[in-house]
Scaffold this active site. Structure first.
Site, PDB file in Angstrom:
ATOM      1  N   GLU A 216       0.831  -1.207   0.000  1.00  0.00           N
ATOM      2  CA  GLU A 216       0.000   0.000   0.000  1.00  0.00           C
ATOM      3  C   GLU A 216       0.868   1.261   0.000  1.00  0.00           C
ATOM      4  O   GLU A 216       0.354   2.375  -0.107  1.00  0.00           O
ATOM      5  CB  GLU A 216      -0.903   0.024   1.247  1.00  0.00           C
ATOM      6  CG  GLU A 216      -2.152  -0.835   1.127  1.00  0.00           C
ATOM      7  CD  GLU A 216      -1.852  -2.323   0.996  1.00  0.00           C
ATOM      8  OE1 GLU A 216      -1.020  -2.829   1.770  1.00  0.00           O
ATOM      9  OE2 GLU A 216      -2.422  -2.964   0.102  1.00  0.00           O
ATOM     10  N   ASN A 292      -1.190  -7.408  -3.767  1.00  0.00           N
ATOM     11  CA  ASN A 292      -1.721  -6.444  -4.729  1.00  0.00           C
ATOM     12  C   ASN A 292      -0.611  -5.604  -5.369  1.00  0.00           C
ATOM     13  O   ASN A 292       0.473  -5.462  -4.799  1.00  0.00           O
ATOM     14  CB  ASN A 292      -2.701  -5.502  -4.027  1.00  0.00           C
ATOM     15  CG  ASN A 292      -2.057  -4.746  -2.878  1.00  0.00           C
ATOM     16  OD1 ASN A 292      -1.837  -5.320  -1.815  1.00  0.00           O
ATOM     17  ND2 ASN A 292      -1.722  -3.493  -3.088  1.00  0.00           N
ATOM     18  N   ASP A 337      -7.151  -4.895  -4.025  1.00  0.00           N
ATOM     19  CA  ASP A 337      -6.316  -5.362  -2.920  1.00  0.00           C
ATOM     20  C   ASP A 337      -6.609  -6.819  -2.584  1.00  0.00           C
ATOM     21  O   ASP A 337      -6.625  -7.207  -1.427  1.00  0.00           O
ATOM     22  CB  ASP A 337      -6.490  -4.468  -1.674  1.00  0.00           C
ATOM     23  CG  ASP A 337      -5.540  -4.854  -0.539  1.00  0.00           C
ATOM     24  OD1 ASP A 337      -4.479  -5.445  -0.833  1.00  0.00           O
ATOM     25  OD2 ASP A 337      -5.867  -4.581   0.629  1.00  0.00           O
TER      26      ASP A 337
HETATM   27 CA    CA Z   1      -2.545  -5.693   0.376  1.00  0.00          CA
END
Ligand code: CA
Length: 716
Positions: A216, A292, A337
């Site tokens: 992230e 992700n 995600d």
């Molecule tokens: Ca993640």
């Protein structure tokens, strides 16, 4: 026993205890020498042969998933479906941290090793809970801002007299298992990037395998292998291609680069290996799960599309060299995600009358995958709970069949199920070769995905690339109630050969604990509502429940010492859900964090101290002088910079401070905390590089606005 009584005050005492327990271990090992395949000569004397032959010594739990197949199935059956109602607390051990506890303990020859929040390590007597040693790697408090999901750690690895831990700030440390003293330490990351380690290391062929998180925050994912004796790097495998103007590290990455567009490498690309790592001694392969891409939205990551390999994939590597063998991508061009970092379980299954060497995974995206682990071919993929982002997985192309909702193109938020929490996350699932069922802790919760008008990456904020205000829980009471009613959880016994649920236990909310299954026909699971429970493995009948005083998320284990079987689970509410989900995190009730190791045995008579009651005073209104425009600006900034820890729309899930109740709302301490970093040592860094004084004031006016909103609704 109080904490003070249990914790030796002097180093000398610690050493004496360590020696005494060490001798006790040796003597008990000698007593068993006639039956044991190998006499342990030092604490944590684990090696490849012992782990591969773990079923010959079922009293131990020597690696994260007990065996290299990661099944979390124990052959022990002294505690079983006929007597589990007599299970009682044998001992408990209170921890000195009040954050999420996610670790699976390792138990070797009568000693239990585990980690707590802030990457601390503990060695306890497995029969009494007596402290043998503890180790604090002293992770700087301000590194917490780099963690997406609390300052958690999921456990240690044991090998050849050493205990290994990956720390939140990216170090890999080898400790002497007898004393807890550091033997070597190496930095596995570039500290200029926001990497964190929360996963347990895995040891195979004398190499410590470790990944990291940060998908992230703009990092490039990789997994590394270190020599367990020296701490020297043996190999590293990057999961996504780097800057294409420089040579790619391997032909695999050169190929992968063709599935990306734009300047993806500037934000690292993501694909982090933050949890699942499994070793297959039979095929000499390692399997990793990747996360992700960065940012979540593929529109800002790879504007011309593409699968973005090797994000959201299971990848097989050669164990000796880290060379690529095969991959299977679960979410091509992920936009939600949907990490594929959930635990990977290896098994030999009979499918359609044919014996198959498989690996199984229930990743965040809601499909249960069975792959042929010899070549990565998809055998089956069926949704293990409700999903609406895809209607299925096409067995011809091996790709998901996405629905019209999935790519959230419109101006309205798209209510996609599951959301970023995943239909199943890191909470380990287990698999019983006896019942042939996998036991999955499932989250049922959607998320409102919407593209933002623009996206500009920031250093100190998570870079989701979605509209964070649209994702917030609406305060209109009817809408809010309707959304909250859809958030649930369940424990599902999944038949991977038939691809359907054998039985289901409904839970009031998500984020329940990992599972353990045993030859006693039992499944153990902790809950978000604050209990630790046992079920009959073949039919899901509830047999036992213990009030744990706190939410229990971690994976339980079982072990045997001196002919007596124990069940252990690390308790302590936290992790990303209560930090980020705001009011939704109360779905199973309001629980507090009480961090402790809980250990049970038949006829156990220990009891927990009573919980002090903490009455929250009712919210009162405060004057808010800001205009609506400033408050709206504050909302946007809050959702981007603050909500990840202090909760969606300023409602804390009870682990970190609730800003609506902050005394700093009414004085200039607010600016000292937000801009000067007055609470840096507790993880609240200065945001002065990202936020102006006006920004900080706008955030405060939004928090006051939310306080006043909730003060009014409490009165009604
Ligand atoms: Ca993640």
């Amino acid at each position: 026993m109080s904490l003070e009584e249990r914790k030796p005050k002097l180093d000398l005492t610690t050493r004496f205890l360590a020696i005494t327990l060490f001798l006790a271990v040796i003597s008990s090992a000698c007593n068993q020498a006639r039956v044991a395949t190998q006499v342990p000569v030092k604490p944590a004397d684990v090696n490849e042969s012992r782990i591969i032959n773990a079923d010959r010594e079922p009293g131990n739990w020597m690696t994260y998933g007990r065996t290299y197949d990661e099944q979390r199935f124990s052959p022990l059956n002294q505690i079983n479906d006929r007597n589990v109602s007599q299970l009682g607390l044998a001992w408990y051990y209170d921890l000195d941290t009040k954050r999420g506890q996610e670790a699976t303990p390792i138990v070797v020859d009568g000693v239990m090793y585990f980690t707590s929040a802030w990457s601390k390590v503990f060695a306890l007597s497995a029969t009494t809970g007596q402290l043998i040693w503890s180790y604090d790697p002293k992770v700087p408090g301000d590194w917490a801002v780099n963690a997406c999901c609390d300052v958690v750690n999921r456990g240690v690895a044991a090998w050849n007299g050493k205990i290994f831990i990956g720390t939140l700030d990216g170090r890999l440390i080898a400790l002497d298992a007898a004393t807890g003293r550091s033997i070597w330490e190496t930095l596995t990351i570039d500290p200029h990037f926001r990497y964190t380690i929360t996963g347990a290391p895995l040891i195979a062929k004398g190499m410590v395998i470790i990944g990291n998180g940060g998908g992230e925050f703009g990092v490039r994912g990789y997994v590394s292998a270190y020599n367990s004796e020296t701490g020297k790097l043996t190999w590293r495998f990057y999961t996504v291609p780097g800057d294409p103007s420089k040579p790619f590290e391997s032909p695999t990455l050169a190929k992968a680069a063709k599935t990306w567009s734009g300047d993806w490498w500037k934000l690292g690309g993501g694909g982090t290996v933050w949890n699942a790592i499994a070793y297959d001694p039979e095929l000499d392969q390692l399997y990793i799960g990747t996360g992700n891409g960065t940012p979540w939205s593929e529109k800002f990551r790879s504007p011309k599309g593409g699968d973005n390999l090797l994000t959201c994939s299971i990848v097989a590597l050669k164990i000796d060299s880290g060379e690529y063998v095969w991959h299977y991508q679960e979410d091509p061009g992920d936009a939600w995600d949907f990490d594929s970092d959930e635990d990977i379980i290896l098994a030999d299954l009979t499918i359609d009358g044919r014996a198959r060497k498989v690996l199984m995974q229930a990743p965040k995206n809601g499909f249960f995958y069975v792959l042929d682990r010899t070549n990565g071919a998809l055998i089956s993929a069926k949704p293990y709970t409700f999903v609406n982002w895809a209607s299925g997985v096409d067995l011809k192309t091996s790709r998901p069949v996405e629905t019209a909702l999935s790519r959230y193109q419109g101006t309205n938020p798209a209510p996609i199920v599951p959301g970023p929490m995943g239909a199943h996350s890191w909470q380990p699932m287990s698999y019983s070769p006896t019942t042939r069922l996998a036991y999955i802790p499932i989250n049922d919760a959607g998320f409102e995905y919407k593209l933002p008008e623009s996206f500009e990456p920031k250093k100190l904020a998570p870079n989701y690339g979605i509209d964070v205000v649209a994702a917030g829980l609406p305060q209109d009471s009817k809408v809010k109630k309707a959304i909250l009613a859809t958030v649930k959880g369940k424990l599902v016994a999944w038949d991977p050969a038939q691809q359907k649920a054998a039985w289901t236990i409904e839970r009031p909310g998500p984020w329940n604990g990992g599972t353990l299954t045993t030859a006693g026909n039992l499944v153990f699971e902790g809950t978000a509502g604050g209990t630790f429970e046992a079920y009959r493995a073949n039919n899901g009948e509830k047999l036992w429940s213990f009030p744990a005083q706190t939410g229990v998320m971690a994976g339980p284990v079982t072990y045997e010492v001196g002919g007596e079987q124990y069940v252990a689970v690390l308790a302590g509410w936290g992790g990303v859900f209560p930090l980020a989900a705001g009011e939704i995190s109360f779905a199973s009730g309001r629980v507090r964090n009480v961090s402790r190791m809980l250990v049970f045995k038949l006829g156990g008579k220990a009891s927990l101290p009573p919980m002090p009651s903490i009455e929250q005073p009712a919210l009162t209104t405060l004057p808010n002088l800001a205009n609506p425009g400033t408050t709206r600006k504050g909302e946007r900034l809050f959702q981007r910079y603050c909500a990840g820890c202090h909760g969606d729309v300023a409602v804390s899930g009870g682990v970190l401070p609730d800003l609506r109740r902050s005394s700093a709302l009414t004085d200039d301490n607010w600016f000292d905390i937000v801009l000067r970093g007055d609470l840096q040592s507790q993880g609240m860094v200065s945001f002065a590089k990202e936020l102006s004084r006006d920004d900080a004031a706008a955030i405060r006016s939004y928090v006051i606005f939310r306080r006043n909103q909730d003060a009014h609704s409490e009165k009604r």
